[in-house]
Write a protein that holds these residues in place. Structure first.
Motif, PDB file in Angstrom:
ATOM      1  N   PHE A  10       0.820  -1.209   0.000  1.00 10.14           N
ATOM      2  CA  PHE A  10       0.000   0.000   0.000  1.00 10.14           C
ATOM      3  C   PHE A  10       0.859   1.267   0.000  1.00 10.14           C
ATOM      4  O   PHE A  10       0.444   2.310  -0.506  1.00 10.14           O
ATOM      5  CB  PHE A  10      -0.925   0.011   1.216  1.00 10.14           C
ATOM      6  N   VAL A  11       2.065   1.170   0.551  1.00  7.09           N
ATOM      7  CA  VAL A  11       2.965   2.325   0.561  1.00  7.09           C
ATOM      8  C   VAL A  11       3.707   2.449  -0.759  1.00  7.09           C
ATOM      9  O   VAL A  11       3.819   3.543  -1.331  1.00  7.09           O
ATOM     10  CB  VAL A  11       3.968   2.214   1.733  1.00  7.09           C
ATOM     11  N   ILE A  13       3.152   1.081  -3.910  1.00  6.22           N
ATOM     12  CA  ILE A  13       2.440   1.248  -5.183  1.00  6.22           C
ATOM     13  C   ILE A  13       2.156   2.717  -5.505  1.00  6.22           C
ATOM     14  O   ILE A  13       2.446   3.186  -6.607  1.00  6.22           O
ATOM     15  CB  ILE A  13       1.155   0.396  -5.203  1.00  6.22           C
ATOM     16  N   PRO A  14       1.600   3.506  -4.555  1.00  6.06           N
ATOM     17  CA  PRO A  14       1.415   4.931  -4.860  1.00  6.06           C
ATOM     18  C   PRO A  14       2.728   5.662  -5.123  1.00  6.06           C
ATOM     19  O   PRO A  14       2.778   6.571  -5.963  1.00  6.06           O
ATOM     20  CB  PRO A  14       0.730   5.477  -3.593  1.00  6.06           C
ATOM     21  N   VAL A  15       3.794   5.280  -4.419  1.00  5.42           N
ATOM     22  CA  VAL A  15       5.099   5.919  -4.620  1.00  5.42           C
ATOM     23  C   VAL A  15       5.606   5.649  -6.037  1.00  5.42           C
ATOM     24  O   VAL A  15       6.105   6.548  -6.727  1.00  5.42           O
ATOM     25  CB  VAL A  15       6.114   5.422  -3.570  1.00  5.42           C
ATOM     26  N   ILE A  17       3.814   4.838  -8.739  1.00 10.35           N
ATOM     27  CA  ILE A  17       2.960   5.537  -9.711  1.00 10.35           C
ATOM     28  C   ILE A  17       3.280   7.031  -9.721  1.00 10.35           C
ATOM     29  O   ILE A  17       3.353   7.664 -10.784  1.00 10.35           O
ATOM     30  CB  ILE A  17       1.476   5.288  -9.398  1.00 10.35           C
ATOM     31  N   ALA A  18       3.496   7.608  -8.538  1.00  8.73           N
ATOM     32  CA  ALA A  18       3.851   9.029  -8.466  1.00  8.73           C
ATOM     33  C   ALA A  18       5.183   9.292  -9.170  1.00  8.73           C
ATOM     34  O   ALA A  18       5.332  10.293  -9.892  1.00  8.73           O
ATOM     35  CB  ALA A  18       3.927   9.468  -7.005  1.00  8.73           C
ATOM     36  N   SER A 151       5.201   7.153 -19.378  1.00  5.12           N
ATOM     37  CA  SER A 151       4.706   6.695 -18.080  1.00  5.12           C
ATOM     38  C   SER A 151       3.649   5.618 -18.259  1.00  5.12           C
ATOM     39  O   SER A 151       3.613   4.635 -17.508  1.00  5.12           O
ATOM     40  CB  SER A 151       4.119   7.875 -17.297  1.00  5.12           C
ATOM     41  N   LEU A 155       3.953   1.867 -16.836  1.00  9.29           N
ATOM     42  CA  LEU A 155       2.873   1.360 -15.988  1.00  9.29           C
ATOM     43  C   LEU A 155       2.293   0.086 -16.596  1.00  9.29           C
ATOM     44  O   LEU A 155       1.976  -0.872 -15.867  1.00  9.29           O
ATOM     45  CB  LEU A 155       1.779   2.422 -15.844  1.00  9.29           C
TER      46      LEU A 155
END
Length: 285
Positions: A10-11, A13-15, A17-18, A151, A155
């Protein structure tokens, strides 16, 4: 263990993608370089370097090599038609073909590299350096026209690899009977392998509908299936080296997940192979 894995996911994956969508090319290159340095630190253990200082020096040397290569490229983020990038991607294709043979004939194949730190370091070089350039080459896709085109490609490859891995796990749990490579990774089965490829094909079709990737469906499918195959090989190859080194995880940096190499082993093969096919073989630039 499961709790830590979920929290880390959870930590992270957003990092990730960002970093893909928000960082400029220079910042993305620096972040990727740091990841490769951490991977080189862990590869030192696979190469037989048990001393912390030796592995630190190895990570620093890998970082310096990549930094020098970056500095030699003028306007690297505007074009991937640079000799350094092309050589790295073609070398990756050759390396993973050789790695396939090493895995297929293991443990007999280990007889000529088991006691050679030099060879294992070369294997690490052929794994990490092309991965670095594959990441940057895909991120540079049509950057001048649309900053987010590359990107979307990266992805896509990540979702493809993660989806294929999840599909293989589920199909293997449900239907797995026949071992894929018992001497390298006893947990993998042919049923899981086929399920992973089928999942990759579905992801290729669905993502192609959602994102305008500017590539014909047939080319996308070929590149995707080969990348999915390469991702399995990347996982098996790292498992083979860990087995020889007598370790379970390449490191302990990510709680519940092991080391950096444990998380990117499939991507180290899938990303440069996918980039090589897409950009150099099919010339979809």
């Amino acid at each position: 263990m499961l709790k830590y894995r979920l929290i880390s996911a959870f930590v992270l994956i957003p990092v990730v993608i960002a970093a893909l969508f928000l960082l400029p090319p220079g910042g993305f290159a620096i972040v990727t370089l740091v990841v490769c340095m951490l991977a080189a630190w862990e590869w030192g253990q696979l190469s037989g370097f048990t001393s912390r200082s030796q592995r630190i020096w190895l990570a620093v040397l890998f970082g310096l090599l990549l930094a020098v290569m970056l500095l030699l490229l003028p306007e690297y983020h505007h074009s991937v038609n640079q000799p350094i990038v092309e050589i790295a991607l073609w070398a990756s294709l050759g390396w993973w073909i050789a790695a396939l043979l090493l895995v297929l004939f293991y443990p007999g194949s280990a007889s000529f590299w088991r006691h050679s730190r030099t060879l294992r370091l070369i294997f690490g070089l052929l794994t990490i350096v092309p991965f670095f350039w594959g990441m940057l080459a895909l991120r540079a896709w049509h950057y001048d026209v649309n900053h987010y085109s590359g990107s979307l490609w990266l992805l896509y490859v990540m979702i493809l690899v993660w989806g294929a891995d999840s599909g293989a796990y589920m199909f293997g749990k449900l239907f797995g009977k026949h071992k894929l490579a018992p001497k390298v990774s006893p947990g993998k089965t042919w049923q899981g392998f086929i399920g992973g490829l089928a999942t990759a094909a579905v992801i290729s079709w669905a993502y192609g509908l959602w994102a305008n990737l500017e590539v014909t469906p047939s080319v996308l499918l070929i590149c995707s299936v080969v990348a999915a195959l390469a991702s399995v090989l990347g996982d098996l190859t790292e498992s083979m080296f860990k087995r020889e080194a007598g370790i379970k995880d390449s490191g302990h940096l990510i709680p519940g997940h092991g080391g950096i190499l444990d998380r990117i082993d499939s991507l180290t093969a899938a990303v440069p192979v996918f980039a090589c096919l897409l950009l150099l073989v099919f010339r979809t630039i």
